[in-house]
Design a protein around this motif. Structure first.
Motif, short mmCIF file in Angstrom:
data_model
loop_
_atom_site.label_atom_id
_atom_site.label_comp_id
_atom_site.label_asym_id
_atom_site.label_seq_id
_atom_site.Cartn_x
_atom_site.Cartn_y
_atom_site.Cartn_z
N ALA A 120 2.05 8.09 -4.23
CA ALA A 120 1.29 7.09 -5.26
C ALA A 120 1.41 7.63 -6.91
O ALA A 120 1.51 6.65 -7.84
CB ALA A 120 -0.36 7.43 -5.10
N CYS A 161 0.84 -1.21 0.07
CA CYS A 161 0.04 0.03 -0.02
C CYS A 161 0.71 1.23 0.07
O CYS A 161 1.48 1.60 0.98
CB CYS A 161 -0.82 -0.09 1.29
SG CYS A 161 -1.94 -1.44 1.25
N ARG A 217 -2.08 -3.99 -10.28
CA ARG A 217 -2.20 -2.68 -9.61
C ARG A 217 -3.54 -2.25 -9.58
O ARG A 217 -4.53 -2.25 -10.32
CB ARG A 217 -1.22 -1.56 -10.38
CG ARG A 217 -1.36 -0.17 -9.88
CD ARG A 217 -0.85 0.88 -10.51
NE ARG A 217 -1.15 2.04 -9.87
CZ ARG A 217 -0.88 3.31 -10.68
NH1 ARG A 217 -0.31 3.11 -11.60
NH2 ARG A 217 -1.13 4.46 -10.11
N GLU A 259 -0.32 8.03 -0.12
CA GLU A 259 -0.85 8.73 -1.27
C GLU A 259 0.19 9.98 -1.69
O GLU A 259 0.28 10.25 -2.93
CB GLU A 259 -2.02 9.77 -0.54
CG GLU A 259 -2.63 10.53 -1.52
CD GLU A 259 -3.93 11.29 -0.85
OE1 GLU A 259 -4.21 12.57 -1.38
OE2 GLU A 259 -4.48 10.68 0.26
N ASP A 279 -3.44 2.80 -5.71
CA ASP A 279 -1.98 3.02 -4.95
C ASP A 279 -1.74 1.83 -4.27
O ASP A 279 -0.72 1.76 -3.45
CB ASP A 279 -2.29 4.08 -3.99
CG ASP A 279 -3.16 4.08 -2.92
OD1 ASP A 279 -4.23 3.06 -3.05
OD2 ASP A 279 -3.46 4.85 -2.06
#
Length: 145
Positions: free
Chosen positions: A42, A36, A103, A39, A106
């Motif tokens: 990402a 993960c 994928r 953000e 993100d």
């Protein structure tokens, strides 16, 4: 010597909760895990789907850091930690070559990662057979005697 600062770019989500859950080497298992990506980072995933395999660098945050000797599986004698793949080392940086399954925004779904759930991810790089594979070593471990 000055300290080096590493900032995690993401976190691993895997079924491995404690070290005894994880395989000896990630490539020896078919387990699926997730990376993960935070953000903030990402956008750095743009184009990653072009790679079938990835190199993942991660921080073994639960590993012992004070050991300079380790006994590899199947061996009777300890060796210097830098001649082993032991997670216990002064800077416990893990390196895994994983299959990129897919994928999802993100999140990278990968196969072959031995990291524990919650492990911080330091970097992700595309695996390149032309650069990362040493032809004379493709048959397995080659240790100079």
């Amino acid at each position: 010597m000055a300290a080096i600062e590493c900032i995690p770019i993401g976190i691993v989500r895997s079924p491995y909760r404690v070290r005894s859950d994880a395989p000896r080497q990630g490539r020896l298992a078919d387990t699926v895990a997730e990376i993960c990506v935070l953000e903030t980072y990402a956008a750095g995933l743009e184009g990653i789907e072009r790679s079938s395999h990835l190199i993942v660098l991660y921080w073994l945050d639960r590993a012992e850091r004070g050991l300079l000797y380790a006994k590899p599986p199947g061996e009777t004698r300890e060796r210097g930690v830098f001649s082993t793949r032991s997670p216990a080392r002064p800077n416990p940086i893990g390196l895994g070559i994983v299959d990129l399954v897919r994928r999802e925004g993100d999140v990278l779904v990968v196969r072959g990662l031995d990291a524990l759930d919650g492990t911080p991810v330091l970097d992700i790089k595309p695996y390149s057979p032309e650069i990362d594979c040493i032809p004379e070593a493709t048959g397995g471990w080659h240790i100079k005697r």
